[in-house]
Write a protein that holds these residues in place. Structure first.
Motif, mmCIF file in Angstrom:
data_model
loop_
_atom_site.group_PDB
_atom_site.id
_atom_site.type_symbol
_atom_site.label_atom_id
_atom_site.label_comp_id
_atom_site.label_asym_id
_atom_site.label_seq_id
_atom_site.Cartn_x
_atom_site.Cartn_y
_atom_site.Cartn_z
ATOM 1 N N UNK A 109 0.834 -1.202 0.000
ATOM 2 C CA UNK A 109 0.000 0.000 0.000
ATOM 3 C C UNK A 109 0.874 1.260 0.000
ATOM 4 N N UNK A 110 1.666 1.457 1.074
ATOM 5 C CA UNK A 110 2.612 2.578 1.155
ATOM 6 C C UNK A 110 4.006 2.011 1.404
ATOM 7 N N UNK A 111 4.953 2.443 0.616
ATOM 8 C CA UNK A 111 6.325 2.000 0.815
ATOM 9 C C UNK A 111 7.260 3.187 0.664
ATOM 10 N N UNK A 112 7.874 3.576 1.770
ATOM 11 C CA UNK A 112 8.894 4.620 1.752
ATOM 12 C C UNK A 112 10.244 3.930 1.679
ATOM 13 N N UNK A 113 11.005 4.224 0.649
ATOM 14 C CA UNK A 113 12.259 3.512 0.406
ATOM 15 C C UNK A 113 13.441 4.482 0.402
#
Length: 337
Positions: A1-5
């Motif tokens: 859904x949300x992925x901060x990389x």
């Protein structure tokens, strides 16, 4: 859904560069409620504003449903943002517009048909418990009611994700509790993923599935709320859990204890908090346990009990009693006062 990389964000303040975020990575699954906690200046607000690119990262990627929104054009980004609602500490309501208009105007700007706007405003005002406040102005509402209007406005866009930027920090405890209940309802009944930031431990305990702890622009610890709360590893996390839980024993009280034995912290999870383990210790071993401080905290789906106990007795008997507690899946840690 949300992925901060590997997200980093640097601000230029005069001639200085300020690193607000430093290589932050965090993933939020569909339907979760995930919170980020940290003191002022930790980078929480910058992080949450990177999710919908109100702040564009200096480096790194932000993925929403596997789409890297840092690399798409403005038109595509606008479509993504329509599925991301946001609520703020300051409500951000139009003072000269009624409750109805505060919710309807953004929908008009989005091009939603008139009849659909009417339907949505009525639906979401009902969900937040303000169906009778259509024609009231924000100045006539309490802080909690204003926040409910803000939540209804965010929900009226029918988002998949709801971002909460310190949404309860300006509210009194009773109002905060009602807003948290509302967020739980929204998550459960509408299936909306919620990502929130806060400096309040109670908010994390009450509604979150997972938590990340921030310090100086970095995530220093992350995991399930139960795991983090029952057995924090990082010093900053311990400051939140132990400092705000208020279980430190005053030194003048410790000075009066017998010099034999040990002072230990006991953590009970769920049903184990109901068992009379301290009574069993006194019965099965030649020790005398004394409760110095403690209490029980209710998490979203579980309870965690914490006690500070002095176990008095010969060293061998104290060790046997501690081994007994460990065998019962009670977390035992020696306390250095």
């Amino acid at each position: 859904m949300i992925s901060l990389q590997h997200v980093s964000k640097t601000f230029n303040v005069g001639k200085k560069k300020v690193e607000a975020l430093k290589d932050v990575s965090l993933t939020i699954q569909k339907g979760e409620i995930v919170g980020v906690i940290g003191y002022s200046g930790a980078g929480k607000s910058t992080l949450i504003r990177c999710v919908n690119l109100l702040e564009r990262p200096t480096s790194g990627k932000v993925l929403i449903n596997d789409v890297d929104i840092t690399s798409i054009n403005k038109k595509e980004l606008q479509k993504v943002r329509q599925k991301i609602g946001m609520i703020f500490q300051g409500y951000n309501l139009l003072k000269t517009a009624t409750v109805y208009e505060n919710i309807a105007i953004p929908l008009r700007l989005e091009g939603v048909p008139k009849e659909e706007i009417i339907t949505r405003v009525e639906k979401y005002l009902n969900i937040v418990g303000l169906s009778e406040k259509h024609h009231v102005y924000p100045g006539q509402l309490s802080g909690g009611q204003k926040q409910r209007v803000a939540i209804a406005r965010a929900l009226a866009h029918e988002p998949e994700i709801l971002l909460s930027d310190e949404a309860t920090s300006a509210l009194d405890p009773n109002t905060t509790e009602s807003i948290l209940d509302l967020l739980l309802q929204v998550n459960k009944e509408l299936g909306i993923t919620i990502f929130l930031i806060t400096h309040e431990l109670d908010v994390i305990q009450r509604i979150c599935d997972r938590v990340a702890v921030m310090q100086n622009g970095e995530i220093v610890e992350e995991g399930k709320v139960l795991d983090i709360f029952s057995n924090p590893k990082h010093l900053r996390t311990k400051q939140f859990v132990y400092g705000e839980a208020g279980i430190k024993v005053p030194n003048h009280f410790v000075d009066k204890l017998p010099k034999s034995g040990k002072i230990v912290s006991l953590t009970f999870i769920g049903e184990s908090s109901k068992d009379p383990f301290l009574a069993l210790l006194a019965k099965q071993f030649d020790v005398l346990p004394s409760i110095l401080a403690g209490g029980i905290d209710q998490l979203k789906d579980q309870s965690v009990g914490k006690l500070i106990v002095h176990i008095d007795g010969e060293a061998s008997e104290v060790e046997k009693s501690i081994n007994f507690l460990n065998e019962k899946n009670i977390l035992v840690e020696e306390v250095n006062q």
